[in-house]
Scaffold this motif. Structure first.
Motif, PDB file in Angstrom:
ATOM      1  N   ALA A 223       0.826  -1.210   0.000  1.00 22.34           N
ATOM      2  CA  ALA A 223       0.000   0.000   0.000  1.00 22.34           C
ATOM      3  C   ALA A 223       0.858   1.257   0.000  1.00 22.34           C
ATOM      4  CB  ALA A 223      -0.931   0.000   1.202  1.00 22.34           C
ATOM      5  N   ASP A 224       0.394   2.286  -0.721  1.00 23.20           N
ATOM      6  CA  ASP A 224       1.174   3.513  -0.822  1.00 23.20           C
ATOM      7  C   ASP A 224       1.262   4.257   0.510  1.00 23.20           C
ATOM      8  OD1 ASP A 224      -1.473   4.204  -0.783  1.00 23.20           O
ATOM      9  OD2 ASP A 224      -1.379   5.593  -2.472  1.00 23.20           O
ATOM     10  N   ARG A 225       0.432   3.908   1.471  1.00 23.62           N
ATOM     11  CA  ARG A 225       0.532   4.535   2.795  1.00 23.62           C
ATOM     12  C   ARG A 225       1.703   3.957   3.601  1.00 23.62           C
ATOM     13  NH1 ARG A 225      -3.943   1.240   2.988  1.00 23.62           N
ATOM     14  NH2 ARG A 225      -3.797  -0.558   4.408  1.00 23.62           N
ATOM     15  N   VAL A 232       5.427   2.835  -8.100  1.00 24.84           N
ATOM     16  CA  VAL A 232       6.160   2.434  -9.299  1.00 24.84           C
ATOM     17  C   VAL A 232       5.513   1.183  -9.865  1.00 24.84           C
ATOM     18  CG1 VAL A 232       8.336   3.494  -8.581  1.00 24.84           C
ATOM     19  CG2 VAL A 232       7.822   1.142  -7.891  1.00 24.84           C
ATOM     20  N   VAL A 233       5.687   0.952 -11.158  1.00 31.44           N
ATOM     21  CA  VAL A 233       5.022  -0.164 -11.824  1.00 31.44           C
ATOM     22  C   VAL A 233       5.330  -1.507 -11.162  1.00 31.44           C
ATOM     23  CG1 VAL A 233       4.811  -1.441 -13.991  1.00 31.44           C
ATOM     24  CG2 VAL A 233       4.812   1.062 -14.012  1.00 31.44           C
ATOM     25  N   PRO A 234       6.579  -1.816 -10.749  1.00 32.32           N
ATOM     26  CA  PRO A 234       6.822  -3.103 -10.090  1.00 32.32           C
ATOM     27  C   PRO A 234       6.083  -3.275  -8.763  1.00 32.32           C
ATOM     28  CG  PRO A 234       8.875  -2.199 -10.935  1.00 32.32           C
ATOM     29  CD  PRO A 234       7.846  -1.113 -11.051  1.00 32.32           C
ATOM     30  N   ASN A 235       5.504  -2.207  -8.238  1.00 35.35           N
ATOM     31  CA  ASN A 235       4.672  -2.309  -7.042  1.00 35.35           C
ATOM     32  C   ASN A 235       3.199  -2.226  -7.402  1.00 35.35           C
ATOM     33  OD1 ASN A 235       4.085  -2.506  -4.248  1.00 35.35           O
ATOM     34  ND2 ASN A 235       3.914  -0.281  -4.080  1.00 35.35           N
ATOM     35  N   GLY A 236       2.866  -2.505  -8.647  1.00 38.89           N
ATOM     36  CA  GLY A 236       1.481  -2.395  -9.088  1.00 38.89           C
ATOM     37  C   GLY A 236       0.991  -3.635  -9.808  1.00 38.89           C
ATOM     38  N   PHE A 247      -8.286  -8.744  -3.482  1.00 38.71           N
ATOM     39  CA  PHE A 247      -6.873  -8.594  -3.128  1.00 38.71           C
ATOM     40  C   PHE A 247      -6.694  -7.623  -1.967  1.00 38.71           C
ATOM     41  CE2 PHE A 247      -2.669  -6.539  -4.019  1.00 38.71           C
ATOM     42  CZ  PHE A 247      -1.870  -7.657  -3.799  1.00 38.71           C
ATOM     43  N   ASP A 248      -7.388  -6.486  -2.005  1.00 33.44           N
ATOM     44  CA  ASP A 248      -7.212  -5.462  -0.974  1.00 33.44           C
ATOM     45  C   ASP A 248      -7.711  -5.914   0.394  1.00 33.44           C
ATOM     46  OD1 ASP A 248      -5.863  -3.616  -2.454  1.00 33.44           O
ATOM     47  OD2 ASP A 248      -7.484  -2.155  -2.581  1.00 33.44           O
ATOM     48  N   THR A 249      -8.660  -6.836   0.418  1.00 30.53           N
ATOM     49  CA  THR A 249      -9.182  -7.322   1.699  1.00 30.53           C
ATOM     50  C   THR A 249      -8.441  -8.560   2.174  1.00 30.53           C
ATOM     51  OG1 THR A 249     -10.908  -8.499   0.453  1.00 30.53           O
ATOM     52  CG2 THR A 249     -11.492  -6.364   1.390  1.00 30.53           C
ATOM     53  N   ASP A 250      -7.341  -8.897   1.513  1.00 26.54           N
ATOM     54  CA  ASP A 250      -6.488 -10.035   1.882  1.00 26.54           C
ATOM     55  C   ASP A 250      -7.228 -11.364   1.834  1.00 26.54           C
ATOM     56  OD1 ASP A 250      -3.991  -8.708   2.303  1.00 26.54           O
ATOM     57  OD2 ASP A 250      -4.801  -7.897   4.171  1.00 26.54           O
ATOM     58  N   GLU A 303       6.963 -10.347  -1.566  1.00 23.55           N
ATOM     59  CA  GLU A 303       7.249 -11.015  -0.296  1.00 23.55           C
ATOM     60  C   GLU A 303       6.592 -10.286   0.872  1.00 23.55           C
ATOM     61  OE1 GLU A 303      11.476 -11.117  -0.249  1.00 23.55           O
ATOM     62  OE2 GLU A 303      11.627 -12.850  -1.612  1.00 23.55           O
ATOM     63  N   GLU A 304       6.692  -8.959   0.874  1.00 26.18           N
ATOM     64  CA  GLU A 304       6.102  -8.192   1.968  1.00 26.18           C
ATOM     65  C   GLU A 304       4.587  -8.330   1.991  1.00 26.18           C
ATOM     66  OE1 GLU A 304       5.865  -3.527   3.513  1.00 26.18           O
ATOM     67  OE2 GLU A 304       7.535  -4.168   2.248  1.00 26.18           O
ATOM     68  N   ARG A 305       3.963  -8.264   0.823  1.00 26.59           N
ATOM     69  CA  ARG A 305       2.502  -8.348   0.775  1.00 26.59           C
ATOM     70  C   ARG A 305       2.015  -9.766   1.086  1.00 26.59           C
ATOM     71  NH1 ARG A 305      -1.845  -5.242  -1.038  1.00 26.59           N
ATOM     72  NH2 ARG A 305      -3.705  -6.408  -0.403  1.00 26.59           N
TER      73      ARG A 305
END
Length: 313
Positions: A223-225, A232-236, A247-250, A303-305
């Motif tokens: 998340a951008d927060r 950046v695109v590799p984070n999208g 996806f956003d609600t895991d 990995e983080e997500r």
């Protein structure tokens, strides 16, 4: 700061605002020039939002201040004729036309400033693509620097203040516009991020390959927060609205090897064909990745997500 006054061209201006609202609802936050130049209708009359040739525009049917202003991003390596800025947190900066602050186009901006007249700002996010911001007001004009400062406002409150005589606190209006402008800048960054991500994924959902751009969104892997959530695109990921929500609600995770994994609670849910075929069917499938390696999801982001998904599960 002067309070808003009734604009004699308000009927046309309001029709333009409402037409833009419909276009954004249909096409998303950014509009191509082909869409913008189609214009709008008012009482059987066809009018235009802007012109390609000039940055400051007032239709011939209007008599007062400008209706819109526009920036450009030239194609290729051509220079930008007027460098506009969004650096100050609570304002946009827009360059006047030419080197005479009193030429015809710049006088249209002076009228908007003196009358507290709302404008449309077509802010270029890439060549031929614009994010419209409205209503936007001129806060001041610097004749020496040949530029003006702009603040976005809340459309509903602006219309009420222009249509109904009321006592309004000028300082409260200024604070409100600073806040709305900051939010508009955030949406602008999000729009640019969306354009870059959707282009990388060839305007298809990375999960289901849905090819409808108006139904696609750019999801942040981290998340951008978050401190590591760079825009950046590799984070999208390009995701349709359904899979973005999952996806956003895991309820959906992406393993570092790009394999889709759904939560146990979701897999155990029994419901109709939408859940079975549009969501659960993608368990164990691989994401559809961009062709260019540099656009593919970054390993550290995945990995983080994924660790967050595992904790949520």
């Amino acid at each position: 700061m002067a309070l808003p006054t009734v604009d004699p061209d308000w009927e046309i201006r309001a029709a333009a605002f409402h037409a833009l609202e419909r276009l954004v609802a249909r096409h998303g936050p950014t509009l191509t020039w082909d869409t913008i130049q189609q214009g709008f209708e008012l009482k059987g009359q066809h009018l235009y939002f802007a012109t390609k040739a000039k940055g400051i525009f007032r239709p011939k049917e209007m008599r007062g201040a400008a209706l819109s202003i526009k920036t450009i991003i030239p194609r290729g390596n051509r220079p930008v004729p007027y460098e506009d800025s969004a650096t100050d947190e609570g304002v946009f900066t827009y360059k006047l036309r030419g080197d005479d602050p009193d030429n015809h186009d710049n006088r249209l901006l002076q009228q908007a400033w003196k009358g507290s007249t709302p404008l449309i700002y077509f802010l270029a996010v890439e060549p031929g693509v614009y994010q419209p911001l409205w209503p936007i007001f001129i806060r001041g004009i610097d004749r020496e620097r040949l530029e003006c400062t702009l603040s976005v406002d809340d459309a509903a409150l602006t219309e009420r203040e222009l249509r109904v005589p009321m006592v309004a606190d000028a300082r409260a209006i200024e604070i409100r516009r600073q806040y709305v402008t900051v939010q508009a800048k955030r949406r602008l960054h999000q729009s640019r991020f969306r354009l870059e991500v959707l282009r990388a994924y060839e305007k298809r959902c990375a999960v289901c390959r849905l090819p409808r751009e108006e139904l696609l969104e750019a999801a942040h892997i981290v998340a951008d927060r978050e401190e590591t959530g760079a825009p950046v695109v590799p984070n999208g990921l390009a995701l349709c609205r359904l899979h973005h929500g999952v996806f956003d609600t895991d309820l959906m995770g992406i393993r570092p090897d790009g394999v889709i994994e759904l939560s146990r609670s979701l897999m155990e849910t029994r419901d109709g064909p939408t859940l079975e075929h549009a969501v659960k069917a993608f368990q164990g499938q691989h994401l559809h990745l961009p062709r260019r390696l540099e656009d593919q999801p970054g390993q550290r982001f995945l990995e983080e997500r994924y660790e967050r998904f595992r904790r949520a599960g």
